[in-house]
Design an enzyme around this catalytic site. Structure first.
Site, PDB file in Angstrom:
ATOM      1  N   HIS A  98      25.302  17.787 -17.732  1.00 18.82           N
ATOM      2  CA  HIS A  98      25.517  18.463 -19.011  1.00 18.82           C
ATOM      3  C   HIS A  98      26.978  18.858 -19.137  1.00 18.82           C
ATOM      4  O   HIS A  98      27.673  19.032 -18.141  1.00 18.82           O
ATOM      5  CB  HIS A  98      24.617  19.696 -19.153  1.00 18.82           C
ATOM      6  CG  HIS A  98      24.702  20.651 -18.012  1.00 18.82           C
ATOM      7  ND1 HIS A  98      24.024  20.460 -16.828  1.00 18.82           N
ATOM      8  CD2 HIS A  98      25.408  21.795 -17.853  1.00 18.82           C
ATOM      9  CE1 HIS A  98      24.288  21.445 -16.001  1.00 18.82           C
ATOM     10  NE2 HIS A  98      25.145  22.276 -16.589  1.00 18.82           N
ATOM     11  N   HIS A 100      29.431  21.753 -20.958  1.00 19.55           N
ATOM     12  CA  HIS A 100      29.479  23.043 -21.646  1.00 19.55           C
ATOM     13  C   HIS A 100      30.506  22.983 -22.770  1.00 19.55           C
ATOM     14  O   HIS A 100      31.659  22.570 -22.547  1.00 19.55           O
ATOM     15  CB  HIS A 100      29.913  24.147 -20.679  1.00 19.55           C
ATOM     16  CG  HIS A 100      28.957  24.420 -19.571  1.00 19.55           C
ATOM     17  ND1 HIS A 100      28.060  25.463 -19.602  1.00 19.55           N
ATOM     18  CD2 HIS A 100      28.750  23.791 -18.379  1.00 19.55           C
ATOM     19  CE1 HIS A 100      27.352  25.475 -18.483  1.00 19.55           C
ATOM     20  NE2 HIS A 100      27.749  24.468 -17.724  1.00 19.55           N
TER      21      HIS A 100
HETATM   22  P1  AMP Z   1      25.634  24.778 -14.766  1.00 17.81           P
HETATM   23  O1  AMP Z   1      25.967  26.012 -13.981  1.00 17.81           O
HETATM   24  O2  AMP Z   1      26.853  23.980 -15.142  1.00 17.81           O
HETATM   25  O3  AMP Z   1      24.575  23.927 -14.091  1.00 17.81           O
HETATM   26  O4  AMP Z   1      25.066  25.313 -16.144  1.00 17.81           O
HETATM   27  C1  AMP Z   1      23.727  25.515 -16.402  1.00 17.81           C
HETATM   28  C2  AMP Z   1      23.672  26.243 -17.724  1.00 17.81           C
HETATM   29  O5  AMP Z   1      22.397  26.052 -18.283  1.00 17.81           O
HETATM   30  C3  AMP Z   1      23.899  27.753 -17.635  1.00 17.81           C
HETATM   31  O6  AMP Z   1      24.978  28.111 -18.488  1.00 17.81           O
HETATM   32  C4  AMP Z   1      22.568  28.340 -18.106  1.00 17.81           C
HETATM   33  O7  AMP Z   1      22.747  29.526 -18.856  1.00 17.81           O
HETATM   34  C5  AMP Z   1      22.001  27.229 -18.931  1.00 17.81           C
HETATM   35  N1  AMP Z   1      20.555  27.138 -19.010  1.00 17.81           N
HETATM   36  C6  AMP Z   1      19.679  27.081 -17.977  1.00 17.81           C
HETATM   37  N2  AMP Z   1      18.411  26.957 -18.422  1.00 17.81           N
HETATM   38  C7  AMP Z   1      18.497  26.912 -19.789  1.00 17.81           C
HETATM   39  C8  AMP Z   1      17.537  26.802 -20.835  1.00 17.81           C
HETATM   40  N3  AMP Z   1      16.212  26.708 -20.562  1.00 17.81           N
HETATM   41  N4  AMP Z   1      17.973  26.811 -22.111  1.00 17.81           N
HETATM   42  C9  AMP Z   1      19.292  26.922 -22.382  1.00 17.81           C
HETATM   43  N5  AMP Z   1      20.255  27.019 -21.436  1.00 17.81           N
HETATM   44  C10 AMP Z   1      19.864  27.027 -20.164  1.00 17.81           C
END
Ligand code: AMP
Ligand code: ZN
Length: 136
Positions: A98, A100
């Site tokens: 993903h 950001h």
């Molecule tokens: P990373 O640390 O780059 O793996 O980012 C994961 C991101 O996903 C974090 O910013 C979380 O807040 C977000 N996240 C995790 N679960 C969900 C969800 N069910 N819906 C929306 N965002 C999520």
């Protein structure tokens, strides 16, 4: 495989969706660093940038550019971060690729970053020679 982002990207779990096409969904992050923080999710599962095919990577970045422009205009942001983590050492917590999209506002206090070190001659020489060897 039990992957939360596969389920969200493919509509099995609802999420606040800013954009969707055949290959990607853009959702709002549930733990935003700043107002409007969103995530680009490919609908197919790739754990990280190493697994992501080149064509998908190119499309993901084109979409990041489109979203950055639209979100900057819509939200009147002062700046914009695009962040992409790979591996737990790099802060990845969900192991489905993903990107950001983080709108930034003067004095938003989001405050992520790093403490700059010093580039030593030894590190410079080692990194240059090792990476160039792999790229050859
Ligand atoms: P990373 O640390 O780059 O793996 O980012 C994961 C991101 O996903 C974090 O910013 C979380 O807040 C977000 N996240 C995790 N679960 C969900 C969800 N069910 N819906 C929306 N965002 C999520
Ligand atoms: Zn997945």
């Amino acid at each position: 495989m039990d992957c939360i982002f596969c389920k969200i990207a493919n509509g099995e779990i609802p999420a606040a969706t800013l954009y969707e096409d055949e290959e990607f969904r853009v959702i709002m992050d549930m733990g935003p660093a700043a107002k409007g923080h969103s995530l680009i999710l490919p609908k197919e599962h790739y754990a990280n940038i190493y697994e992501l095919p080149e064509e998908k990577a190119a499309k993901a970045f084109l979409l990041a550019k489109k979203m950055a422009g639209a979100m900057t205009e819509a939200l009147d942001t002062d700046g914009f971060n695009i962040v992409q983590n790979n591996g737990s050492a790099a802060g990845q917590t969900v192991f489905h690729f993903h990107m950001h999209l983080i709108p930034r506002y003067e004095k938003d206090g989001a405050g992520f970053g790093w403490n700059p070190g010093n580039l030593s001659d030894a590190d410079r020489d080692e990194v240059l020679s090792k990476v160039k060897r792999v790229l050859q």
